[in-house]
Design a protein around this motif. Structure first.
Motif, mmCIF file in Angstrom:
data_model
loop_
_atom_site.group_PDB
_atom_site.id
_atom_site.type_symbol
_atom_site.label_atom_id
_atom_site.label_comp_id
_atom_site.label_asym_id
_atom_site.label_seq_id
_atom_site.Cartn_x
_atom_site.Cartn_y
_atom_site.Cartn_z
ATOM 1 N N GLU A 97 0.663 -1.156 0.119
ATOM 2 C CA GLU A 97 0.250 -0.253 0.019
ATOM 3 C C GLU A 97 1.335 1.264 -0.131
ATOM 4 O O GLU A 97 0.379 2.253 -0.645
ATOM 5 N N THR A 100 2.540 1.848 -3.729
ATOM 6 C CA THR A 100 1.575 2.102 -4.090
ATOM 7 C C THR A 100 0.865 3.959 -4.408
ATOM 8 O O THR A 100 1.300 4.287 -5.332
ATOM 9 N N GLN A 101 1.538 4.454 -2.926
ATOM 10 C CA GLN A 101 0.875 5.480 -2.867
ATOM 11 C C GLN A 101 2.149 6.067 -2.842
ATOM 12 O O GLN A 101 1.596 7.785 -3.815
ATOM 13 N N ARG A 295 -7.268 -6.186 -2.211
ATOM 14 C CA ARG A 295 -6.374 -4.772 -1.566
ATOM 15 C C ARG A 295 -6.890 -3.200 -2.232
ATOM 16 O O ARG A 295 -7.252 -2.055 -1.461
ATOM 17 N N GLU A 296 -6.340 -3.463 -3.413
ATOM 18 C CA GLU A 296 -6.485 -1.812 -4.088
ATOM 19 C C GLU A 296 -7.640 -1.921 -4.445
ATOM 20 O O GLU A 296 -8.342 -1.064 -4.346
ATOM 21 N N LEU A 299 -9.538 -0.475 -1.031
ATOM 22 C CA LEU A 299 -8.617 1.005 -0.805
ATOM 23 C C LEU A 299 -9.171 1.670 -1.858
ATOM 24 O O LEU A 299 -10.016 3.356 -1.322
ATOM 25 N N ALA A 316 -2.753 -1.633 6.803
ATOM 26 C CA ALA A 316 -2.605 -0.378 6.331
ATOM 27 C C ALA A 316 -2.269 1.638 7.219
ATOM 28 O O ALA A 316 -2.218 2.046 7.642
ATOM 29 N N LEU A 320 -0.443 5.565 4.116
ATOM 30 C CA LEU A 320 -2.066 5.545 3.484
ATOM 31 C C LEU A 320 -2.616 6.977 3.119
ATOM 32 O O LEU A 320 -2.429 7.253 5.148
#
Length: 455
Positions: A97, A100-101, A295-296, A299, A316, A320
């Motif tokens: 996560e 990705t962010q 998960r994606e 979110l 998480a 996030l």
């Protein structure tokens, strides 16, 4: 303060004076970012100069931009594309996560430039990732495990990587990545710029910094282990068996507001999400047993407010950045005190206020005391009575009961007994829980960030 010091401080209050490239500045303006945060103002000039840096700042203070903006400035100035299978800048993150962010942010900051940004994480096709890396990448954001898998396949080389970032380095140490980090470091050139960013500074982190950094600048904008001032914290004493009912009462007091609930285990998170779903709350779950796609999608739906409640493990707790999150509930207290700070840092972001409530069962008293010791202050009590140290656990199971009981609560956080059916529930008959732990997000929410191939 001397006049020259005041003048310097005013200069640092604007991105235009930090040595960033015009293209990056234009993208910041388009994103509505005009004033750097303290960590950005203090770190960016040193990074632009090529110095190694250890950055310590609370979660939610803009660490990604602090290392990403000067990194892009230096890469844009380089002026030519990377060779096949090479990586110019490597950013390591502990979770999918967070990776990705970071990729989303770096892609936005690099818009309109020739910079190639790519993300590699577990749970996605390693063959597709290998094919993409074959063309060369300017900025690679990776989790350590997947990066080692790709290195073992000789899908890429780090021989030309001259820029290394370890983001949330303390968590990578906490979840056992130290051996992977050492292995990766041996494949990097000696002549490189290295940046370590984190919100906490455990002893092992200090040792890692000594081995990775050369004559680093240390930038610290808040004492390690301290939560953001805008987070209104509270603890509610209860038994383990009453936690689910108590949680439903709190959620029912704030219909339509986004909330994250932290649970220690994957199984516990899934079970709680299904229970809340059965009680009528719009809920999803993310944890290590979910596929990357699940998960994606979850979110994405949470970001779009298509679901209002997210149940999660510490996967998480870092990175996030969802400003609309108004509440964080520690359903289970973390057994690592620093994780408490990261968890509650999911609220009160982007200058907003936020509330964080911890549910403390008898067997969690020692965890609570460790958290308060780290923070150097007690957490205000809004419900129940402190348990005696070493008291019994009260581990009765909620067994699918509808919410209705409770241990009393503080007015400020909306505790107390609900009047009838909790607010915030969907109308009509509650449906069965979905297989992925909550309301199924729409397919359109699964679009990938620009700069990435589908995996």
């Amino acid at each position: 303060m001397p006049v020259d010091g005041l003048h310097e401080r005013r200069l640092l209050e604007n991105f235009d004076n930090l040595g960033l490239s015009p293209l990056v500045l234009g993208n910041l303006a388009a994103l509505g970012l005009t004033k750097p945060t303290p960590i950005q103002a203090q770190a960016i000039p040193h990074i632009v100069e090529g110095r190694d840096l250890l950055g310590l700042a609370q979660t939610g203070t803009g660490k990604t931009a602090a290392f990403g903006l000067p990194m892009l400035t230096r890469l844009i100035a380089f002026g030519k594309r990377p060779a096949p299978k090479t990586v110019r800048a490597l950013i390591l993150a502990p979770t999918r996560e967070l990776a990705t962010q970071i990729a989303d942010n770096i892609t936005a900051f690099a818009q309109g430039s020739p910079i190639r940004v790519f993300r590699v994480v577990g749970g996605a096709s390693i063959n597709v990732q290998s094919e993409r890396l074959a063309r060369g990448v300017d900025v690679l954001i990776a989790t350590p495990g997947r990066l080692l898998d790709l290195l073992d396949r000789r899908a890429l080389t780090l021989s030309e990587t001259t820029y290394l970032v370890l983001d949330e380095a303390d968590q990578m140490l906490d979840i056992g990545f130290i051996h992977a980090l050492r292995k990766i470091a041996r494949m990097l050139p000696e002549n490189r710029q290295t940046l370590l960013f984190s919100a906490t500074m455990p002893k092992l982190m200090s040792e890692l910094a000594d081995s990775y950094l050369k004559e680093p600048v240390r930038v610290q904008v808040a004492p390690p282990g301290q939560a953001a001032e805008k987070i209104e914290q509270a603890v509610h004493f209860t038994t383990q068996g009453e936690k689910a009912t108590l949680l439903a009462e709190y959620l029912g007091k704030h219909p339509g507001e986004l909330a994250i609930i932290f649970n220690r285990t994957k199984h516990g998170s899934e079970k709680l999400a299904k229970l809340l779903d059965g009680w009528g709350f719009s809920v999803g779950a993310i944890h290590g047993n979910k596929s990357q796609g699940q998960r994606e999608r979850t979110l994405a739906a949470f970001r779009a407010s298509e679901i209002q409640v997210l149940v999660a493990t510490d996967v998480a707790a870092r990175g996030l950045d969802i400003p609309q999150v108004a509440h964080v509930y520690n359903y289970d207290l973390p057994n690592v005190p620093e994780n408490y700070v990261h968890r509650i840092g999911r609220t009160a972001r982007a200058g907003r206020d936020g509330k964080a409530v911890a549910f403390c069962a008898p067997l969690e008293m020692a965890d609570l005391r460790s958290i308060e010791k780290m923070m150097k202050k007690p957490i205000p009590v809004v419900g129940g009575q402190p348990h005696a140290e070493g008291a019994g656990s009260g581990m009765s199971k909620p067994a699918g009961r509808r919410p209705g009981g409770g241990n009393g609560g503080g007015k400020s956080f909306g505790g107390g007994k609900p009047q009838g059916k909790p607010q915030g529930q969907r109308q009509g008959k509650p449906h069965a829980a979905k297989a992925d732990g909550g309301a199924r997000p729409p397919k359109r929410a699964s679009r990938r960030p620009k700069g990435e191939r589908a995996a």
